[in-house]
Design an enzyme around this catalytic site. Structure first.
Site, short mmCIF file in Angstrom:
data_model
loop_
_atom_site.label_atom_id
_atom_site.label_comp_id
_atom_site.label_asym_id
_atom_site.label_seq_id
_atom_site.Cartn_x
_atom_site.Cartn_y
_atom_site.Cartn_z
N CYS A 75 -27.11 -33.59 45.19
CA CYS A 75 -27.74 -33.20 46.46
C CYS A 75 -27.18 -33.99 47.65
O CYS A 75 -26.60 -35.05 47.48
CB CYS A 75 -29.25 -33.37 46.47
SG CYS A 75 -30.09 -32.44 45.17
N GLY A 119 -23.97 -30.16 46.59
CA GLY A 119 -24.97 -29.24 46.08
C GLY A 119 -24.69 -27.84 46.55
O GLY A 119 -24.53 -27.60 47.75
N ASN A 174 -32.47 -37.06 48.27
CA ASN A 174 -31.36 -37.01 47.32
C ASN A 174 -31.61 -38.08 46.26
O ASN A 174 -31.71 -39.26 46.60
CB ASN A 174 -30.05 -37.28 48.08
CG ASN A 174 -28.86 -37.55 47.17
OD1 ASN A 174 -27.95 -38.26 47.55
ND2 ASN A 174 -28.86 -36.99 45.98
N GLY A 175 -31.72 -37.67 45.01
CA GLY A 175 -31.92 -38.64 43.94
C GLY A 175 -32.92 -38.13 42.92
O GLY A 175 -33.29 -36.95 42.95
N TYR A 183 -16.24 -39.68 41.28
CA TYR A 183 -16.23 -38.22 41.20
C TYR A 183 -16.95 -37.49 42.34
O TYR A 183 -16.41 -36.57 42.94
CB TYR A 183 -16.86 -37.79 39.87
CG TYR A 183 -17.13 -36.31 39.74
CD1 TYR A 183 -16.08 -35.40 39.68
CD2 TYR A 183 -18.43 -35.82 39.67
CE1 TYR A 183 -16.32 -34.04 39.57
CE2 TYR A 183 -18.68 -34.47 39.55
CZ TYR A 183 -17.63 -33.58 39.50
OH TYR A 183 -17.88 -32.25 39.40
#
Ligand code: SF4
Length: 468
Positions: A2, A30, A105-106, A254
């Site tokens: 996200c 996302g 986000n998380g 990544y």
């Protein structure tokens, strides 16, 4: 994974377009759904939908989101299924109307417990995503227990464990905060007199900020019409402030765009260093070094530069095949790698090829890629992986499969080499990964080491004493 974004205009101009631009730059974080919530000072309007930012936010839609303060979100589901109900931002209605919105986000580790605790207070969650839980927690303590919003955020940081970089919107204020470990990235910047916030610096760059910095782990920033106020200017948050930070090292390997900075590092630079480390393991000659595009591009470049072997792109990636690509039948599923990658004609003929990839999760994709390259004529294929073996699942906002599905949990390196049909296979050593960043002690490596900064199950009842 996200991504989140926010924007506060001091001149009163509409800002949904700025948030859309930042979300567009974060699309890689996302691709399942996206949304923007904007406040005109009286109510908060929301538009969210499944799909890509450019598809969801036409000029017509943006015009329906007036207001000088707005937040946005792009979603890659970890907790909660990929349905519109779980898309963010999440708007919370009260008797005053839709006057709060949140995007995060998380992943929250003790979600179930906090959710149950809220239910005992008559607060029910409509969705299963973390953003709603954060929002309802804050609104409960603000509206029902009389805490200021910064006090409610402090309590949240004490009781709600896990990874969250978040933005919380009221009618006239923007709150920005990050969990005390700093798992996920978050940037704040000044754009003229305005304030912008985004998960990655590349999503700030698009707005041409005059200055920007990372939001610190455990920091709370309040943006109003008149000021920007940070918790570092308030009383100390709580004693646990001395706890270490644990940035997600996989962001650098990544997830992040290579043109982003994160955790004090340039992402492209870390990836090149990883490539050079991998090169130091080898003493053979090869004809060419290629990446599995795109996340391994700079790793392969670093490997090739260090070894003096030509770098090239032997595989071309179709950028229109996203993670959400739906494969309607078995034939297309089997062909999924061919849909995403295509080898250059007559490029691989009789060559000894070093293939660099960022990681191996299940091993099925890289096996298909190696078969494709061998089928295109390569004589030898030496696979180099820019991370240690992924043996453990992530509970902090990354959608890794269960431990049982991780190939490195079930096979030795030799067995994986045989499975993926490479002539040789080497992974980056964990100690070398740590040498690729400036402050290795500040990072999480749990998916490689199994040493989790937070246990999966936590007990964190909120007592009435702690509310005040
Ligand atoms: S477990 Fe791995 S993916 Fe998850 S936060 Fe830690 S380093 Fe990142």
């Amino acid at each position: 994974m996200c991504g989140i974004a926010g924007y506060f205009s001091r001149t009163g101009a509409d800002v949904a377009s700025q948030v859309m631009l930042s979300l567009y730059s974060e699309q890689h974080r996302g691709q399942e759904s996206c949304g923007i919530a904007a406040s005109d000072g009286k109510i908060i309007r929301l538009h969210k939908a499944m799909g890509y930012v450019k598809e969801v936010f036409s000029q017509q839609v943006l015009h329906q989101l007036p207001g000088a303060v707005a937040i946005g979100h792009v979603r890659y589901p970890t907790r909660g299924s990929s349905v519109l109900l779980n898309a963010q931002p999440y708007v919370i209605e009260t008797l005053g109307g839709p006057i709060y919105a949140v995007a995060s986000n998380g992943d929250i580790v003790n979600y179930e417990e906090i959710s149950r605790w809220l239910q005992t207070r008559g607060v029910h969650l409509a969705s299963t995503n973390d953003g709603e839980l954060i929002g309802r927690f804050l609104v409960y303590y603000h509206e029902r227990e009389g805490l200021t919003i910064p006090q409610a955020i402090r309590l949240l940081m004490k009781k709600v464990k896990g990874a969250y970089s978040a933005v919380f919107l009221t009618r006239k204020e923007l709150y920005i905060f990050r969990d005390t470990y700093g798992f996920r990235p978050l940037y704040i910047g000044e754009v003229g007199d305005d304030v912008a916030v985004a998960s990655e610096s590349c999503a700030m760059d698009i707005l041409r900020p005059g200055s920007m910095r990372e939001v610190q782990p455990g920091e709370i920033i309040v943006v109003t019409e008149h000021k920007v106020h940070s918790s570092t200017q308030m009383q100390p948050l709580f004693e646990e402030n001395s706890q270490p930070t644990r940035h997600c090292v996989f962001e650098l390997i990544y997830f992040a765009r290579p043109d982003s900075s994160q955790f004090g590092e340039y992402v492209y630079d870390v990836r090149q260093k990883i490539g050079a480390k991998l090169a130091s393991y080898d003493d053979f000659d090869a004809d060419v070094v290629i990446p599995v595009p795109d996340s391994a591009n700079f790793m392969a470049l670093g490997y090739a530069s260090a070894k003096g072997i030509p770098f090239n792109f032997g595989l071309i990636r179709n950028h229109y095949v996203g993670r959400t690509f739906i494969r309607p039948d078995q034939y297309l599923r089997d062909e999924s790698v061919r849909q995403k990658f295509n080898p250059l004609k007559d490029f691989f003929n009789n060559k000894r090829v070093v293939v660099v990839d960022d990681s191996i999760v299940r091993g099925t994709t890289i096996r298909k890629i190696i078969r494709m390259i061998r089928g295109a004529g390569a004589r030898e294929i030496h696979l180099r992986i820019g991370s240690p073996p992924v043996k453990y699942s992530c509970y902090y906002g990354i959608d890794t499969p269960t431990r049982e599905e991780l190939i490195a949990n079930n096979m030795t390196v030799e067995e994986i080499q045989a499975y993926v049909e490479a002539d040789s296979l080497k992974y980056l050593k964990l100690e070398d990964l740590k040498e690729c960043v400036h402050e290795p002690v500040n990072f999480c490596y749990a998916c490689f080491s199994g040493q989790y900064p937070l246990p999966k199950e936590l007990s964190a009842p909120v007592t009435q004493d702690e509310v005040r």
